[in-house]
Enzyme design. Sequence first.
Site, PDB file in Angstrom:
ATOM      1  N   GLY A  35      29.118  52.371  89.200  1.00 64.03           N
ATOM      2  CA  GLY A  35      27.724  52.454  89.637  1.00 64.03           C
ATOM      3  C   GLY A  35      27.633  52.021  91.089  1.00 64.03           C
ATOM      4  N   ARG A  43      32.173  56.715  83.372  1.00 56.73           N
ATOM      5  CA  ARG A  43      31.647  57.785  82.521  1.00 56.73           C
ATOM      6  C   ARG A  43      31.476  59.081  83.301  1.00 56.73           C
ATOM      7  NH1 ARG A  43      26.519  55.632  79.238  1.00 56.73           N
ATOM      8  NH2 ARG A  43      26.745  57.728  78.379  1.00 56.73           N
ATOM      9  N   ASN A 100      26.052  41.104  85.006  1.00 61.37           N
ATOM     10  CA  ASN A 100      25.069  40.040  84.757  1.00 61.37           C
ATOM     11  C   ASN A 100      25.022  39.645  83.288  1.00 61.37           C
ATOM     12  OD1 ASN A 100      24.194  39.725  87.427  1.00 61.37           O
ATOM     13  ND2 ASN A 100      22.718  41.387  87.254  1.00 61.37           N
ATOM     14  N   SER A 116      26.590  38.534  93.542  1.00 66.09           N
ATOM     15  CA  SER A 116      25.357  38.788  94.274  1.00 66.09           C
ATOM     16  C   SER A 116      25.690  39.528  95.564  1.00 66.09           C
ATOM     17  CB  SER A 116      24.642  37.478  94.596  1.00 66.09           C
ATOM     18  OG  SER A 116      23.440  37.710  95.302  1.00 66.09           O
ATOM     19  N   LYS A 152      25.253  32.057  88.338  1.00 71.21           N
ATOM     20  CA  LYS A 152      24.568  33.258  88.811  1.00 71.21           C
ATOM     21  C   LYS A 152      23.189  33.390  88.171  1.00 71.21           C
ATOM     22  CE  LYS A 152      24.068  37.351  90.763  1.00 71.21           C
ATOM     23  NZ  LYS A 152      23.196  38.151  89.942  1.00 71.21           N
ATOM     24  N   HIS A 156      20.995  31.135  90.066  1.00 72.54           N
ATOM     25  CA  HIS A 156      20.804  31.795  91.370  1.00 72.54           C
ATOM     26  C   HIS A 156      19.672  32.811  91.288  1.00 72.54           C
ATOM     27  CE1 HIS A 156      21.559  35.467  93.765  1.00 72.54           C
ATOM     28  NE2 HIS A 156      22.059  34.700  94.712  1.00 72.54           N
ATOM     29  N   ASN A 157      19.671  33.617  90.238  1.00 71.18           N
ATOM     30  CA  ASN A 157      18.631  34.639  90.105  1.00 71.18           C
ATOM     31  C   ASN A 157      17.276  34.027  89.790  1.00 71.18           C
ATOM     32  OD1 ASN A 157      20.773  36.405  90.462  1.00 71.18           O
ATOM     33  ND2 ASN A 157      19.974  37.864  88.969  1.00 71.18           N
ATOM     34  N   GLU A 209      15.951  32.959  92.997  1.00 67.74           N
ATOM     35  CA  GLU A 209      15.531  34.184  93.703  1.00 67.74           C
ATOM     36  C   GLU A 209      14.126  34.601  93.283  1.00 67.74           C
ATOM     37  OE1 GLU A 209      16.794  38.649  92.850  1.00 67.74           O
ATOM     38  OE2 GLU A 209      18.433  37.519  93.773  1.00 67.74           O
ATOM     39  N   TYR A 210      13.825  34.499  91.998  1.00 58.33           N
ATOM     40  CA  TYR A 210      12.483  34.840  91.512  1.00 58.33           C
ATOM     41  C   TYR A 210      11.431  33.990  92.229  1.00 58.33           C
ATOM     42  CZ  TYR A 210      13.890  37.628  87.396  1.00 58.33           C
ATOM     43  OH  TYR A 210      14.367  38.591  86.562  1.00 58.33           O
TER      44      TYR A 210
END
Length: 302
Positions: free
Chosen positions: A9, A31, A95, A121, A173, A176-177, A180-181
Amino acid sequence: MEIAMVGLGKMGANMAKRLLLDDHQVVVTARSAESINTAKAEGAIGAGSLEELVSLLKAPRTVWVMVPAGEPTEGVINSLAGLLDAGDIIIDGGNSNYKDSIHRGEVLMEQGIHFVDVGTSGGVWGLTEGYSMMVGGSNVAVAHVRPALETLAPAADLGWGHVGPSGSGHFVKMVHNGIEYGLMQAYAEGFDIMHAKSDFGLDLHQISEIWRYGSVVRSWLLDLTAATLAEDQDLSNIKGWVADSGEGRWTVFNSIDLDVPAPVITLALQMRLISRQDESYAAKLLAAMRYQFGGHAIKEAN
């Protein structure tokens, strides 16, 4: 070093490319045949299946999994567990919930397979800027994959670190997120207040540029905000609907489990939930209650 990447991705493809640019040998599968062909054109070795991918690696093998968290990751790791040998290494750079990573590390170690969880990140900027990586796993496994981590990081000795055993990378992590919020919500509210002060005619892009230099609130998030405001200060083509990846929720759940107050992160998560309501039943009921006890006016629906 020789390393495989499962999943191409936005992040997986860029990580494979960054590794290739530093002369690592990278075997890839995904895929999408198109994404495999793109990686091959950049110098990777393509594989049409996990079985082929494993067969193309020399022992001890290192396989980096970069697919969506949950069932996709679980399925890939379980499949790899049946193909790899003792001494091989599986890295989960997605994640995943840290509790899943603890469990996966324990199960894989019973087979002698090392598990490394990397909280990653950097998003779409990681290819050029490098990735911030919070790494969990054994000393032996992390030492083996260190060359790849040094390449993927902003610098060999910056932006990454071995933070603890399996699960700890994804735990850090997660937090960390959550942070971030809170940061994003604070910026959003501050600019909303200034946007509403129409009598001053404030140039929000100008203000964001002022704050980017010397200010105590300068940050990469502010840099990105400035880039957005340069295009359209009124954000006229953007709907105020904000998703959450799940890690903000997990941070809040863990704050409760650990009896650690986290009001800013919790409220930032709640604001994202509010953003998805086209019509708030709670707001309607609040208006109705105010009318009932005080006769306050109600705005009727059209």
